[in-house]
Motif scaffolding. Structure first.
Motif, mmCIF file in Angstrom:
data_model
loop_
_atom_site.group_PDB
_atom_site.id
_atom_site.type_symbol
_atom_site.label_atom_id
_atom_site.label_comp_id
_atom_site.label_asym_id
_atom_site.label_seq_id
_atom_site.Cartn_x
_atom_site.Cartn_y
_atom_site.Cartn_z
ATOM 1 N N GLU A 5 -4.171 -1.361 -25.530
ATOM 2 C CA GLU A 5 -4.034 -0.001 -24.893
ATOM 3 C C GLU A 5 -5.054 0.724 -25.719
ATOM 4 O OE1 GLU A 5 -1.208 1.038 -23.000
ATOM 5 O OE2 GLU A 5 -0.094 -0.585 -22.982
ATOM 6 N N MET A 6 -5.955 1.246 -25.184
ATOM 7 C CA MET A 6 -6.865 2.345 -25.780
ATOM 8 C C MET A 6 -7.281 3.420 -24.675
ATOM 9 S SD MET A 6 -10.044 0.086 -25.915
ATOM 10 C CE MET A 6 -9.358 -1.500 -26.305
ATOM 11 N N ASN A 7 -7.267 4.575 -25.105
ATOM 12 C CA ASN A 7 -8.376 5.863 -24.432
ATOM 13 C C ASN A 7 -7.798 5.777 -23.002
ATOM 14 O OD1 ASN A 7 -9.510 5.871 -27.027
ATOM 15 N ND2 ASN A 7 -11.207 4.425 -26.088
ATOM 16 N N GLY A 8 -6.574 5.675 -22.485
ATOM 17 C CA GLY A 8 -6.236 5.631 -21.111
ATOM 18 C C GLY A 8 -6.477 4.390 -20.602
ATOM 19 N N ALA A 9 -6.503 3.411 -21.091
ATOM 20 C CA ALA A 9 -6.824 1.817 -20.443
ATOM 21 C C ALA A 9 -5.819 0.956 -21.110
ATOM 22 C CB ALA A 9 -8.339 1.586 -20.877
ATOM 23 N N ARG A 10 -5.456 0.011 -20.183
ATOM 24 C CA ARG A 10 -4.507 -1.032 -20.575
ATOM 25 C C ARG A 10 -5.435 -2.149 -20.040
ATOM 26 N NH1 ARG A 10 0.765 -2.952 -18.122
ATOM 27 N NH2 ARG A 10 0.715 -0.962 -17.139
ATOM 28 N N LEU A 11 -5.640 -2.995 -21.014
ATOM 29 C CA LEU A 11 -6.577 -4.240 -20.958
ATOM 30 C C LEU A 11 -5.697 -5.480 -21.034
ATOM 31 C CD1 LEU A 11 -9.694 -3.368 -22.767
ATOM 32 C CD2 LEU A 11 -9.184 -2.620 -20.449
ATOM 33 N N ILE A 12 -5.683 -6.263 -20.161
ATOM 34 C CA ILE A 12 -4.801 -7.841 -20.180
ATOM 35 C C ILE A 12 -5.713 -8.862 -20.180
ATOM 36 C CG2 ILE A 12 -2.967 -9.077 -19.306
ATOM 37 C CD1 ILE A 12 -1.988 -6.402 -17.675
ATOM 38 N N HIS A 13 -5.640 -9.658 -21.195
ATOM 39 C CA HIS A 13 -6.552 -10.974 -21.324
ATOM 40 C C HIS A 13 -5.552 -12.032 -20.650
ATOM 41 C CE1 HIS A 13 -8.467 -14.423 -23.831
ATOM 42 N NE2 HIS A 13 -8.948 -14.248 -22.817
ATOM 43 N N GLY A 14 -6.077 -12.731 -19.590
ATOM 44 C CA GLY A 14 -4.980 -13.491 -18.973
ATOM 45 C C GLY A 14 -5.622 -13.621 -17.612
ATOM 46 N N ASP A 15 -4.935 -14.694 -16.723
ATOM 47 C CA ASP A 15 -5.255 -14.789 -15.395
ATOM 48 C C ASP A 15 -4.726 -14.045 -14.646
ATOM 49 O OD1 ASP A 15 -5.909 -16.997 -13.302
ATOM 50 O OD2 ASP A 15 -3.856 -16.261 -12.514
ATOM 51 N N ALA A 16 -5.487 -13.550 -13.659
ATOM 52 C CA ALA A 16 -5.211 -12.159 -12.664
ATOM 53 C C ALA A 16 -3.838 -12.353 -12.065
ATOM 54 C CB ALA A 16 -6.175 -11.988 -11.606
ATOM 55 N N LEU A 17 -3.400 -13.607 -11.246
ATOM 56 C CA LEU A 17 -2.151 -13.503 -11.026
ATOM 57 C C LEU A 17 -1.031 -13.611 -11.842
ATOM 58 C CD1 LEU A 17 -2.799 -16.770 -8.571
ATOM 59 C CD2 LEU A 17 -2.183 -14.446 -7.751
ATOM 60 N N ALA A 18 -1.074 -14.157 -12.991
ATOM 61 C CA ALA A 18 0.137 -13.886 -13.935
ATOM 62 C C ALA A 18 -0.007 -12.429 -14.365
ATOM 63 C CB ALA A 18 -0.271 -14.897 -15.274
ATOM 64 N N ALA A 19 -1.038 -12.103 -14.569
ATOM 65 C CA ALA A 19 -0.870 -10.457 -15.140
ATOM 66 C C ALA A 19 -0.485 -9.402 -13.991
ATOM 67 C CB ALA A 19 -2.721 -10.140 -15.595
ATOM 68 N N LEU A 20 -1.031 -9.767 -12.711
ATOM 69 C CA LEU A 20 -0.454 -8.716 -11.893
ATOM 70 C C LEU A 20 1.007 -8.769 -11.507
ATOM 71 C CD1 LEU A 20 -3.407 -9.370 -9.283
ATOM 72 C CD2 LEU A 20 -2.877 -7.276 -10.311
ATOM 73 N N ASP A 21 1.693 -9.896 -11.837
ATOM 74 C CA ASP A 21 3.087 -10.161 -11.917
ATOM 75 C C ASP A 21 3.752 -9.339 -12.683
ATOM 76 O OD1 ASP A 21 3.053 -11.574 -9.503
ATOM 77 O OD2 ASP A 21 3.487 -13.508 -10.456
ATOM 78 N N THR A 22 2.958 -8.927 -13.861
ATOM 79 C CA THR A 22 3.652 -8.082 -15.011
ATOM 80 C C THR A 22 3.664 -6.578 -14.558
ATOM 81 O OG1 THR A 22 1.721 -7.852 -16.382
ATOM 82 C CG2 THR A 22 2.957 -9.908 -16.691
ATOM 83 N N LEU A 23 2.923 -6.058 -13.644
ATOM 84 C CA LEU A 23 2.672 -4.560 -13.383
ATOM 85 C C LEU A 23 3.901 -4.050 -12.643
ATOM 86 C CD1 LEU A 23 -1.098 -4.400 -12.462
ATOM 87 C CD2 LEU A 23 0.134 -4.472 -14.543
ATOM 88 N N ALA A 24 4.573 -3.042 -13.154
ATOM 89 C CA ALA A 24 5.540 -2.259 -12.296
ATOM 90 C C ALA A 24 5.132 -2.093 -10.897
ATOM 91 C CB ALA A 24 5.852 -1.244 -13.097
ATOM 92 N N PRO A 25 6.206 -2.243 -9.773
ATOM 93 C CA PRO A 25 5.772 -1.957 -8.451
ATOM 94 C C PRO A 25 5.324 -0.453 -8.250
ATOM 95 C CG PRO A 25 8.068 -3.271 -8.490
ATOM 96 C CD PRO A 25 7.342 -3.015 -10.047
ATOM 97 N N GLU A 26 4.498 -0.448 -7.356
ATOM 98 C CA GLU A 26 4.214 0.881 -6.965
ATOM 99 C C GLU A 26 3.814 1.780 -8.065
ATOM 100 O OE1 GLU A 26 5.629 2.345 -3.556
ATOM 101 O OE2 GLU A 26 5.580 0.073 -2.820
ATOM 102 N N THR A 27 2.945 1.299 -8.923
ATOM 103 C CA THR A 27 2.509 2.116 -10.061
ATOM 104 C C THR A 27 0.991 2.445 -10.107
ATOM 105 O OG1 THR A 27 2.411 0.294 -11.494
ATOM 106 C CG2 THR A 27 4.207 1.707 -11.769
ATOM 107 N N VAL A 28 0.315 1.886 -9.156
ATOM 108 C CA VAL A 28 -1.301 1.842 -9.248
ATOM 109 C C VAL A 28 -1.729 2.717 -8.108
ATOM 110 C CG1 VAL A 28 -3.296 0.709 -9.005
ATOM 111 C CG2 VAL A 28 -1.583 -0.228 -10.396
ATOM 112 N N ASP A 29 -2.894 3.628 -8.050
ATOM 113 C CA ASP A 29 -3.246 4.482 -7.079
ATOM 114 C C ASP A 29 -4.534 3.714 -6.279
ATOM 115 O OD1 ASP A 29 -1.963 7.305 -7.451
ATOM 116 O OD2 ASP A 29 -2.415 6.581 -9.246
ATOM 117 N N ALA A 30 -5.168 3.062 -7.272
ATOM 118 C CA ALA A 30 -6.365 2.333 -6.329
ATOM 119 C C ALA A 30 -6.629 0.870 -7.017
ATOM 120 C CB ALA A 30 -7.750 3.311 -6.660
ATOM 121 N N LEU A 31 -6.992 0.013 -6.047
ATOM 122 C CA LEU A 31 -7.457 -1.217 -6.358
ATOM 123 C C LEU A 31 -8.953 -1.382 -6.110
ATOM 124 C CD1 LEU A 31 -7.081 -4.453 -7.157
ATOM 125 C CD2 LEU A 31 -6.644 -4.707 -4.530
#
Ligand code: SAM
Length: 247
Positions: A5-31
């Motif tokens: 986590e840094m300067n307003g960014a959260r960076l996840i090192h891993g596979d997109a599918l696994a990482a996306l499953d960890t995100l809370a539902p309905e929390t992102v404004d733009a893909l």
């Protein structure tokens, strides 16, 4: 999976599918994302080709290494896009916006996948890469790539002072530092990000060297980025860390 986590960014090192499953539902404004294109994956030779040989002009010198995930044939690419777009759908807020880069070969596949995932397809933005791009004798210069746009449900109502955005963005591919073999120019990403609400959270599950992240943070948005490759995860983290030093 490593998370920074840094300067307003959260960076996840891993596979997109696994990482996306960890995100809370309905929390992102733009893909806003530039996934591997798996371009021309009809023949086995295309699928095993090194990304440097495939995407860089003959003789182009580049110190950035090749990257994984560009190996799928057409059908598998469509299925895979449906999966990560579906997982992103869960993370997006209702009314959230989508912009996905692709080349001309993958336009039908990606536009289908966007709709299978549940999004409303909105249109195509043309990235005009200028006349500096690869000429093709007797045919059209390889001058454009595309960005498919969509939304989760109806778009949020635009305010009276909302800008009218251009459907063609002209920007040479090699502006400034090139930290990734196919890294996108930050001015291009800033233009694409004008779709995202001010101060909103932008998600890029295939961030590479984090051009999307730089554009998001520079314009006062939050950023969530995922990258599977250790080298490029490091490049992205360093780039966004330095951005905090400048601010
Ligand atoms: C087209 S590049 C993105 C370049 C980026 N827009 C930039 O400006 O640097 C796609 C990136 O997706 C990464 N990638 C491939 N498969 C992935 C996966 N399953 N999960 C997360 N990242 C992946 C690759 O390593 C590569 O860096």
């Amino acid at each position: 999976m490593q998370t920074l986590e840094m300067n307003g960014a959260r960076l996840i090192h891993g596979d997109a599918l696994a990482a996306l499953d960890t995100l809370a539902p309905e929390t992102v404004d733009a893909l806003i994302t530039d996934p591997p294109y798996s371009s021309g994956g009809m023949f086995r030779g295309d699928r095993v080709q090194d990304t440097g040989d495939k995407y860089l002009n003959t003789g182009a010198r580049h110190s950035a290494p090749s990257w994984p995930g560009d190996t799928r044939d057409q059908r598998a690419y469509g299925l895979w896009c449906e999966r990560w777009l579906g997982a992103s759908y869960r993370a997006l807020k209702w009314g959230g916006v989508v912009a996905v880069f692709c080349d001309w070969r993958q336009l039908p596949t990606v536009s289908d996948a966007i709709q299978v995932a549940g999004f409303v397809l909105r249109g195509i933005l043309v990235w005009d890469k200028t006349e500096g791009t690869r000429p093709v004798k007797g045919w059209h210069r390889q001058q454009s790539e595309f960005v498919l746009t969509a939304s989760k449900g109806p778009r949020n109502k635009a305010g009276a002072d909302a800008p009218v955005l251009p459907r063609v963005v002209r920007c040479a591919p090699r502006t400034g530092e090139k930290l990734h073999q196919v890294g996108k120019p930050v001015p291009l990403m800033r233009e694409v990000l004008r779709l995202a609400p001010e101060g909103g959270t932008v998600l890029d599950p295939f961030m590479g060297s984090a051009a999307t992240g730089v554009a998001a943070l520079e314009d006062g948005r939050e950023f969530v980025g995922v990258e599977i490759d250790a080298h490029y995860f490091g490049v992205a983290a360093e780039r966004l860390r330095k951005l905090g030093e400048v601010a």
